[in-house]
Design an enzyme around this catalytic site. Structure first.
Site, PDB file in Angstrom:
ATOM      1  N   HIS A   1      76.513  -0.353  54.115  1.00  0.00           N
ATOM      2  CA  HIS A   1      75.018  -0.272  54.548  1.00  0.00           C
ATOM      3  C   HIS A   1      74.527  -0.442  53.163  1.00  0.00           C
ATOM      4  O   HIS A   1      73.180  -0.470  53.394  1.00  0.00           O
ATOM      5  CB  HIS A   1      74.832   1.166  55.033  1.00  0.00           C
ATOM      6  CG  HIS A   1      73.574   1.318  55.562  1.00  0.00           C
ATOM      7  ND1 HIS A   1      72.432   2.134  55.153  1.00  0.00           N
ATOM      8  CD2 HIS A   1      73.010   0.823  56.718  1.00  0.00           C
ATOM      9  CE1 HIS A   1      71.450   2.101  55.929  1.00  0.00           C
ATOM     10  NE2 HIS A   1      71.661   1.508  56.905  1.00  0.00           N
TER      11      HIS A   1
ATOM     12  N   LYS B   1      72.379  -2.757  50.264  1.00  0.00           N
ATOM     13  CA  LYS B   1      71.548  -3.856  50.356  1.00  0.00           C
ATOM     14  C   LYS B   1      71.271  -4.149  48.668  1.00  0.00           C
ATOM     15  O   LYS B   1      70.384  -3.612  48.294  1.00  0.00           O
ATOM     16  CB  LYS B   1      70.079  -3.751  50.900  1.00  0.00           C
ATOM     17  CG  LYS B   1      70.392  -3.872  52.406  1.00  0.00           C
ATOM     18  CD  LYS B   1      70.260  -2.336  53.194  1.00  0.00           C
ATOM     19  CE  LYS B   1      70.243  -2.038  54.350  1.00  0.00           C
ATOM     20  NZ  LYS B   1      70.216  -0.627  54.956  1.00  0.00           N
TER      21      LYS B   1
ATOM     22  N   ASP C   1      73.046 -13.819  38.271  1.00  0.00           N
ATOM     23  CA  ASP C   1      73.407 -14.133  36.815  1.00  0.00           C
ATOM     24  C   ASP C   1      73.405 -12.984  35.997  1.00  0.00           C
ATOM     25  O   ASP C   1      73.474 -12.995  34.914  1.00  0.00           O
ATOM     26  CB  ASP C   1      72.592 -15.277  36.141  1.00  0.00           C
ATOM     27  CG  ASP C   1      72.607 -16.451  37.166  1.00  0.00           C
ATOM     28  OD1 ASP C   1      73.517 -16.879  37.463  1.00  0.00           O
ATOM     29  OD2 ASP C   1      71.685 -17.361  36.896  1.00  0.00           O
TER      30      ASP C   1
ATOM     31  N   HIS D   1      61.400   2.305  58.058  1.00  0.00           N
ATOM     32  CA  HIS D   1      62.801   1.764  57.691  1.00  0.00           C
ATOM     33  C   HIS D   1      63.141   2.227  56.266  1.00  0.00           C
ATOM     34  O   HIS D   1      64.185   1.722  55.551  1.00  0.00           O
ATOM     35  CB  HIS D   1      63.176   0.441  57.778  1.00  0.00           C
ATOM     36  CG  HIS D   1      64.503  -0.119  58.039  1.00  0.00           C
ATOM     37  ND1 HIS D   1      65.057  -0.677  57.016  1.00  0.00           N
ATOM     38  CD2 HIS D   1      65.467   0.245  58.971  1.00  0.00           C
ATOM     39  CE1 HIS D   1      66.432  -0.616  57.190  1.00  0.00           C
ATOM     40  NE2 HIS D   1      66.731  -0.311  58.416  1.00  0.00           N
TER      41      HIS D   1
ATOM     42  N   LYS E   1      63.647   4.116  52.538  1.00  0.00           N
ATOM     43  CA  LYS E   1      64.490   5.175  52.241  1.00  0.00           C
ATOM     44  C   LYS E   1      64.048   5.227  50.649  1.00  0.00           C
ATOM     45  O   LYS E   1      64.733   5.176  49.820  1.00  0.00           O
ATOM     46  CB  LYS E   1      65.942   4.698  52.277  1.00  0.00           C
ATOM     47  CG  LYS E   1      66.485   4.276  53.355  1.00  0.00           C
ATOM     48  CD  LYS E   1      66.604   2.724  53.797  1.00  0.00           C
ATOM     49  CE  LYS E   1      67.138   2.326  55.091  1.00  0.00           C
ATOM     50  NZ  LYS E   1      66.826   2.917  56.192  1.00  0.00           N
TER      51      LYS E   1
ATOM     52  N   ASP F   1      57.402  14.908  41.243  1.00  0.00           N
ATOM     53  CA  ASP F   1      56.436  15.100  39.936  1.00  0.00           C
ATOM     54  C   ASP F   1      55.887  13.535  39.546  1.00  0.00           C
ATOM     55  O   ASP F   1      55.660  12.712  40.305  1.00  0.00           O
ATOM     56  CB  ASP F   1      57.127  15.627  39.001  1.00  0.00           C
ATOM     57  CG  ASP F   1      57.417  17.171  39.444  1.00  0.00           C
ATOM     58  OD1 ASP F   1      56.713  17.725  40.450  1.00  0.00           O
ATOM     59  OD2 ASP F   1      58.265  17.824  38.787  1.00  0.00           O
TER      60      ASP F   1
END
EC number: 2.7.8.-
Length: 433
Positions: free
Chosen positions: A140, A142, A147, A319, A321, A326
């Site tokens: 899952h 991404k 380089d 979508h 996450k 603080d």
């Protein structure tokens, strides 16, 4: 593959071995890296131009992992860029999930393969009686590393539904571009997942985590990679959230698409609100998966009565996450706060201690909550209270153990399989998750 890309990067001998589920055989706990430059990327409009430009400028190596890649305008543009990079001698390794990328055609994969792109699929499987059988333990993550100089990590897949012109179903999401010493850790991690023999650039070394880091902004530009696998690092991302919540003194903002955490996280969110921390949750009000909204709402009463402010984002599917605590702590990555991400999937987040980034993320989430969300009242409706209390009681106590129970599901030894275009024939399926 049909042709092996030329390795142009100076490397050291094997550092560790890769395990069948794509995890690393030795226990690597990436520590905090200082001196990084960070840029928040909101939605495909900000993310895709930055990533594509970095890919076009690649001279040595591209490592790309994604859960979803579709053959739409975004996927086709990515395909063209990767083919051009491989043809000019760049080593290109693309790791895809067999469930999330089930719609890719043989021709799409073949074009990449013929150009010299190393394409590999995590846990590929055909349909059985018209149904998918590889639902659990997904790749899952991404991540894009170019380089070993620039890295991107977040929740954005390579699909047109992350662009506003996709319409009402366009996703609201976030990623971060990283420049600086932390890229070495992201590169090391991505390379460690990309083949049976793991080799890494000279100069990478384990960084020890400082014994105590406060969230007041000391040492801006600090970044730490945390990940979840099904071996040594089953709960690292969850533990990072728990640690941040316990240390929170002023504010907590969590924006998460699929919110159904275990009891420990719920308790720390509640405890933070009880001691006077301003706690805000941004949930899905217009979900792409209807059950996600229903599941999250089962937890609302428990949190609302303790002073947690809950917003539902209603403009389009959420979508994201991301979270902040603080004035300095933030996290961006692929991990939802649900049993799939916390107990089954392979995930990766970055933890960030940086006041400027924290403030920018706070301003974007505050804009979202003020302008495109509805706020849940503590007493949402007097009707059906007995049903809600009963269901809430059951859900609340099941959540004490649910992540551990889901972790008992059969692992079936998912594997990262190199694909040549001949093998792709007959492997077609569909998913929109």
């Amino acid at each position: 593959m049909n042709s092996a890309p030329v390795e142009k990067v100076a490397v050291d001998p094997i550092v560790m071995d890769q395990l069948p589920d794509g995890s690393m055989a030795k226990d690597v706990d990436y520590g905090w890296q200082s001196g990084n430059q960070l840029e928040l990327l909101e939605n495909g409009e900000a993310y895709f131009p930055k990533v594509f430009e970095a890919l076009r400028q690649a001279r040595q190596e591209i490592l790309l992992e994604t859960f979803i890649l579709f053959e739409d305008k975004v996927g086709l543009e990515l395909q063209g860029i990767l083919i051009e990079a491989a043809q000019r001698g760049v080593k290109v390794v693309v790791s895809l999930d067999g469930f999330g990328c089930g719609e890719l055609s043989s021709g799409f994969i073949a074009e990449l393969s013929k150009a010299g792109v190393s394409v590999q699929m995590f846990d590929p499987a055909s349909k059985t009686l018209g149904f998918r059988t590889n639902w659990f333990r997904r790749l899952h993550r991404k991540i894009v590393v170019v380089d070993a100089k620039v890295a991107f990590i977040g929740g954005i897949n390579f699909s047109a539904d992350h662009l506003e012109d996709f319409g009402p179903e366009a996703k609201q999401d976030y990623a971060v571009q990283v420049l600086g010493p932390a890229v070495a850790d992201l590169h090391h991690f991505a390379l460690a997942q990309s083949g049976p023999q793991v080799r890494t650039r000279r100069g990478w070394q384990r960084r020890e985590q400082p014994p105590s880091l406060r969230f007041t902004g000391e040492g801006d530009g600090l970044v730490r990679l945390v990940y979840r696998d099904n071996l040594q690092h089953r709960s690292d991302i969850e533990e990072a959230y728990l640690d941040a919540l316990r240390k929170a003194r002023q504010r907590v903002v969590i924006a998460n698409a699929y919110f159904f955490p275990g009891y420990r996280l719920l308790r720390e969110i509640r405890n933070a609100a009880r001691r006077g921390v301003q706690v805000q949750l941004i949930m899905q009000g217009q979900p792409d998966v209807a059950f996600a909204k229903l599941a999250a709402r089962m937890l609302y009463d428990y949190l609302l009565k303790e002073g947690v402010v809950i917003h539902e984002y209603c403009q389009r599917p959420l979508h994201g996450k991301v979270a902040l605590v603080d004035e300095a702590w933030s996290t961006v990555g692929s991990s939802n706060l649900d049993p799939l991400s916390l107990s089954l999937n392979l995930e990766a987040n970055v933890l960030i201690l940086d006041r400027g980034f924290n403030q920018q993320l706070y301003e974007r989430l505050e804009h979202l909550s003020r302008n495109h969300c509805k706020t849940m009242p503590e007493n949402r409706t007097p009707r059906g209270w007995l049903w809600r209390v009963t269901v809430g009681f059951v859900v609340f106590h099941v959540l004490r153990h649910f992540p551990a129970w889901t972790g008992w599901l059969p692992a079936h030894k998912p594997r990262l399989k190199p694909f040549v275009h001949e093998e792709r024939q007959g492997y077609d399926s569909s998913t929109r998750h």
